[in-house]
Design a protein around this motif. Sequence first.
Motif, PDB file in Angstrom:
ATOM      1  N   ARG A 287      -4.664  13.022   6.836  1.00 53.06           N
ATOM      2  CA  ARG A 287      -5.810  12.907   5.843  1.00 53.06           C
ATOM      3  C   ARG A 287      -5.343  12.320   4.768  1.00 53.06           C
ATOM      4  O   ARG A 287      -6.280  11.230   4.104  1.00 53.06           O
ATOM      5  N   ILE A 288      -4.234  12.685   4.316  1.00 50.47           N
ATOM      6  CA  ILE A 288      -3.803  11.545   3.030  1.00 50.47           C
ATOM      7  C   ILE A 288      -3.527  10.146   3.303  1.00 50.47           C
ATOM      8  O   ILE A 288      -4.002   9.314   2.648  1.00 50.47           O
TER       9      ILE A 288
ATOM     10  N   GLU B  76      -2.237  17.495  10.187  1.00 44.27           N
ATOM     11  CA  GLU B  76      -3.548  17.394   9.715  1.00 44.27           C
ATOM     12  C   GLU B  76      -3.531  16.817   8.159  1.00 44.27           C
ATOM     13  O   GLU B  76      -4.233  15.775   8.021  1.00 44.27           O
TER      14      GLU B  76
ATOM     15  N   GLN C 149      -5.100   8.496   5.592  1.00 45.08           N
ATOM     16  CA  GLN C 149      -6.308   7.639   5.899  1.00 45.08           C
ATOM     17  C   GLN C 149      -7.261   7.561   4.438  1.00 45.08           C
ATOM     18  O   GLN C 149      -7.764   6.645   3.987  1.00 45.08           O
ATOM     19  N   GLU C 150      -7.076   8.702   3.426  1.00 46.64           N
ATOM     20  CA  GLU C 150      -7.367   8.546   2.288  1.00 46.64           C
ATOM     21  C   GLU C 150      -7.024   7.343   1.264  1.00 46.64           C
ATOM     22  O   GLU C 150      -7.559   6.801   0.665  1.00 46.64           O
ATOM     23  N   ARG C 151      -5.615   7.220   1.458  1.00 48.21           N
ATOM     24  CA  ARG C 151      -5.042   6.230   0.778  1.00 48.21           C
ATOM     25  C   ARG C 151      -4.469   4.820   1.412  1.00 48.21           C
ATOM     26  O   ARG C 151      -3.839   4.049   0.662  1.00 48.21           O
ATOM     27  N   GLY C 152      -4.875   4.903   2.753  1.00 46.06           N
ATOM     28  CA  GLY C 152      -4.265   3.629   3.363  1.00 46.06           C
ATOM     29  C   GLY C 152      -3.145   3.571   3.682  1.00 46.06           C
ATOM     30  O   GLY C 152      -2.512   2.463   3.674  1.00 46.06           O
TER      31      GLY C 152
ATOM     32  N   THR D 146       0.776  -1.319   0.094  1.00 46.88           N
ATOM     33  CA  THR D 146       0.073   0.155   0.089  1.00 46.88           C
ATOM     34  C   THR D 146       0.933   1.242   0.036  1.00 46.88           C
ATOM     35  O   THR D 146       0.560   2.069  -0.627  1.00 46.88           O
TER      36      THR D 146
END
Length: 323
Positions: free
Chosen positions: A132-133, A128, A135-138, A68
């Motif tokens: 955010r990134i 932040e 979480q969005e991309r795993g 990932t």
Amino acid sequence: MNIDMIRAAAKRLKGHARHTPILTSPFLDEIAGRRVFLKAECLQHTGSFKFRGGRSAVSALGDNALKTGVIAFSSGNHAQGVALAARDFGAPAVIIMPTDAPKIKIENTRALGAEVVLYNRETEDRDEIGGRIAQERGLVLIKPFDEPQVIAGQGTTGLEIAEDMNALGVTDADVMVCCGGGGLTSGIALALAADAPGLRVRPAEPEEFDDVTRSLKSGKIESNTRLGGSLCDAIVTQQPGDLTFPIMQRHCGPGVVVTEDECLRAVGLAFDRLRVVIEPGGAAALAAALFHTDEFTGDAVIAVATGGNVDPDVFAKALETLK
């Protein structure tokens, strides 16, 4: 966080991280009034000790996480360390870097195959953005200092210092470490507490960014009011880490605060007398050893040169101090 994790990291790093040399110069000894030993981590892969922590953290990940990818935030040295480690393992890497990071660090991080996301450290929150990134991309977040496997990797520097100084017969000395969030400082402190208890770790920090020095003095985590604008960008952080500070409280002596001018002079002298290139933030420990002699009592001091990724114009400015 313990010495066993550092020893395990050393096994994973063997054959990948360089065992960097201890350098000496009688001219530097004369300036300091005592023996000065320079641990040249500026000669580490990517030009910084940060490769140790990056490789340690990436090498500890499972196959799914490597597939990932990883994400990190850094002013440049941690960025390059993680980027190279990720490339070695075939893992995608996203690195969040401040817009005022040295150009060479941004360019090198991209050249190592990482995706670079720039942010303004005065107006934006890198935590932040990174969260955010991720979480969005795993993606797996590899923090620059407050992360056990990163601290373990940095601690391998301390294992080498203990081994090399024992071979040189030096068993009683202060060990100055350029300190930002405390990953390297705490890792070295843990390693030396186990293998060379007579070598006392002390942080070196630039003026106005002396959060660790103030924290050790007050007994609680202190923050910096400024977040950027220093030539010593490599060791500029808001405050010590929740993991690193307790370790430094247990094992470190008082900090030494240096000026930017002293760091530039140390950069110039390191090149002039040792023929090594150090960046200003990576020269804070040497600056402390050379120009704050009244803060030491022993006949020897060990300074860790943490990084050598300096822009040419800043290096030229440092060489001007030799005239």
